[in-house]
Design a protein around this motif. Sequence first.
Motif, PDB file in Angstrom:
ATOM      1  N   THR A 101       0.728   6.123 -10.867  1.00  0.00           N
ATOM      2  CA  THR A 101       0.000   7.114 -11.667  1.00  0.00           C
ATOM      3  C   THR A 101      -1.028   7.809 -10.782  1.00  0.00           C
ATOM      4  N   THR A 102      -1.000   9.127 -10.805  1.00  0.00           N
ATOM      5  CA  THR A 102      -1.961   9.868  -9.986  1.00  0.00           C
ATOM      6  C   THR A 102      -3.158  10.280 -10.835  1.00  0.00           C
ATOM      7  N   TRP A 103      -4.315  10.247 -10.204  1.00  0.00           N
ATOM      8  CA  TRP A 103      -5.553  10.588 -10.892  1.00  0.00           C
ATOM      9  C   TRP A 103      -6.593  11.026  -9.880  1.00  0.00           C
ATOM     10  N   GLN A 104      -7.616  11.690 -10.401  1.00  0.00           N
ATOM     11  CA  GLN A 104      -8.766  12.121  -9.602  1.00  0.00           C
ATOM     12  C   GLN A 104     -10.004  11.489 -10.230  1.00  0.00           C
ATOM     13  N   ALA A 105     -11.043  11.296  -9.447  1.00  0.00           N
ATOM     14  CA  ALA A 105     -12.286  10.741  -9.984  1.00  0.00           C
ATOM     15  C   ALA A 105     -13.066  11.820 -10.726  1.00  0.00           C
ATOM     16  N   SER A 106     -13.573  11.463 -11.895  1.00  0.00           N
ATOM     17  CA  SER A 106     -14.437  12.355 -12.666  1.00  0.00           C
ATOM     18  C   SER A 106     -15.809  12.409 -11.998  1.00  0.00           C
ATOM     19  N   PRO A 107     -16.696  13.271 -12.468  1.00  0.00           N
ATOM     20  CA  PRO A 107     -18.049  13.290 -11.901  1.00  0.00           C
ATOM     21  C   PRO A 107     -18.760  11.932 -11.953  1.00  0.00           C
ATOM     22  N   LEU A 108     -18.461  11.110 -12.975  1.00  0.00           N
ATOM     23  CA  LEU A 108     -19.069   9.780 -13.065  1.00  0.00           C
ATOM     24  C   LEU A 108     -18.253   8.717 -12.332  1.00  0.00           C
ATOM     25  N   GLY A 109     -17.106   9.093 -11.761  1.00  0.00           N
ATOM     26  CA  GLY A 109     -16.280   8.141 -11.016  1.00  0.00           C
ATOM     27  C   GLY A 109     -15.150   7.505 -11.804  1.00  0.00           C
ATOM     28  N   ASN A 110     -14.891   7.981 -13.024  1.00  0.00           N
ATOM     29  CA  ASN A 110     -13.806   7.458 -13.854  1.00  0.00           C
ATOM     30  C   ASN A 110     -12.499   8.182 -13.556  1.00  0.00           C
ATOM     31  N   PRO A 111     -11.355   7.519 -13.753  1.00  0.00           N
ATOM     32  CA  PRO A 111     -10.077   8.198 -13.541  1.00  0.00           C
ATOM     33  C   PRO A 111      -9.813   9.317 -14.556  1.00  0.00           C
ATOM     34  N   VAL A 112      -9.513  10.506 -14.034  1.00  0.00           N
ATOM     35  CA  VAL A 112      -8.998  11.621 -14.825  1.00  0.00           C
ATOM     36  C   VAL A 112      -7.528  11.709 -14.449  1.00  0.00           C
ATOM     37  N   LEU A 113      -6.665  11.416 -15.400  1.00  0.00           N
ATOM     38  CA  LEU A 113      -5.229  11.343 -15.147  1.00  0.00           C
ATOM     39  C   LEU A 113      -4.632  12.729 -14.955  1.00  0.00           C
ATOM     40  N   ASP A 114      -3.677  12.843 -14.038  1.00  0.00           N
ATOM     41  CA  ASP A 114      -2.993  14.110 -13.815  1.00  0.00           C
ATOM     42  C   ASP A 114      -2.103  14.443 -15.011  1.00  0.00           C
ATOM     43  N   GLY A 115      -2.016  15.734 -15.359  1.00  0.00           N
ATOM     44  CA  GLY A 115      -1.108  16.208 -16.388  1.00  0.00           C
ATOM     45  C   GLY A 115      -1.622  16.128 -17.816  1.00  0.00           C
ATOM     46  N   ILE A 116      -2.886  15.770 -18.007  1.00  0.00           N
ATOM     47  CA  ILE A 116      -3.436  15.617 -19.362  1.00  0.00           C
ATOM     48  C   ILE A 116      -3.835  16.966 -19.961  1.00  0.00           C
ATOM     49  N   VAL A 117      -4.224  16.940 -21.233  1.00  0.00           N
ATOM     50  CA  VAL A 117      -4.684  18.144 -21.924  1.00  0.00           C
ATOM     51  C   VAL A 117      -6.169  18.392 -21.638  1.00  0.00           C
ATOM     52  N   ALA A 118      -6.995  17.339 -21.779  1.00  0.00           N
ATOM     53  CA  ALA A 118      -8.440  17.489 -21.600  1.00  0.00           C
ATOM     54  C   ALA A 118      -9.047  16.122 -21.307  1.00  0.00           C
ATOM     55  N   TRP A 119     -10.313  16.126 -20.817  1.00  0.00           N
ATOM     56  CA  TRP A 119     -11.019  14.868 -20.570  1.00  0.00           C
ATOM     57  C   TRP A 119     -12.486  15.011 -20.934  1.00  0.00           C
ATOM     58  N   VAL A 120     -13.077  13.850 -21.270  1.00  0.00           N
ATOM     59  CA  VAL A 120     -14.491  13.771 -21.625  1.00  0.00           C
ATOM     60  C   VAL A 120     -15.071  12.578 -20.871  1.00  0.00           C
ATOM     61  N   ASP A 121     -16.059  12.829 -20.022  1.00  0.00           N
ATOM     62  CA  ASP A 121     -16.665  11.816 -19.148  1.00  0.00           C
ATOM     63  C   ASP A 121     -17.985  11.342 -19.761  1.00  0.00           C
ATOM     64  N   CYS A 122     -18.128  10.025 -19.933  1.00  0.00           N
ATOM     65  CA  CYS A 122     -19.258   9.493 -20.701  1.00  0.00           C
ATOM     66  C   CYS A 122     -19.899   8.268 -20.063  1.00  0.00           C
ATOM     67  N   THR A 123     -21.149   8.054 -20.422  1.00  0.00           N
ATOM     68  CA  THR A 123     -21.799   6.766 -20.203  1.00  0.00           C
ATOM     69  C   THR A 123     -21.852   6.063 -21.551  1.00  0.00           C
ATOM     70  N   VAL A 124     -21.850   4.736 -21.521  1.00  0.00           N
ATOM     71  CA  VAL A 124     -21.895   3.975 -22.763  1.00  0.00           C
ATOM     72  C   VAL A 124     -23.295   4.081 -23.355  1.00  0.00           C
ATOM     73  N   GLU A 125     -23.358   4.575 -24.585  1.00  0.00           N
ATOM     74  CA  GLU A 125     -24.618   4.740 -25.296  1.00  0.00           C
ATOM     75  C   GLU A 125     -24.908   3.521 -26.166  1.00  0.00           C
TER      76      GLU A 125
END
Length: 186
Positions: free
Chosen positions: A106-130
């Motif tokens: 599975t290919t992915w790129q790191a989000s601004p927070l360092g989480n995997p953003v998967l290739d080929g997706i529709v959208a992503w939301v990067d979060c810290t646990v509140e």
Amino acid sequence: MTHSRTANVDAIDGRQFRDVLGNFPTSVVAVTTTDAEERPHGMIVGTFTSVSLDPPLVSFLADRSSTTLRTIRAAGRFCANALAGNQERLSRKLATGPAGQRFEGTTWQASPLGNPVLDGIVAWVDCTVEQIVEIGDHLLVVGRVHDLRVESLKTPLLFFRGGYGDYLSNAAQLLDRLVGWDEIGR
């Protein structure tokens, strides 16, 4: 006319509960994070939702026994990846595959927070646990949104009546029919 019905909640059969709720379509979202060694971890949820605009909060439910949830708690962050209609195989792999093998191939790129953003997706939301709240046999994870992006205009993957499918609006189908696009590829 007023009806007063008192149902015995304890009498609800688990199978019936699942069968009826299966008639409510849900999104298929890969929730991802990385561990201390920056190895990717992920799970599939059908409960991702917006919670608040101000502050920007989202949430999802996870089974208490989830190993990915333990990693999310330790990292303090996660990314919600809205899977595309053609990513059923990836969804199954992230949902049921052995934890250490879920990201193989599975290919992915790191989000601004360092989480995997998967290739080929529709959208992503990067979060810290509140916040994490115990609810029944699950935990509600509330995340504060730090960044988000639409990656493609693909249709999203949905889960409905025990199976996968994708969303295509009736309006889009009607327009395709009107301009003859629904005949292309037949």
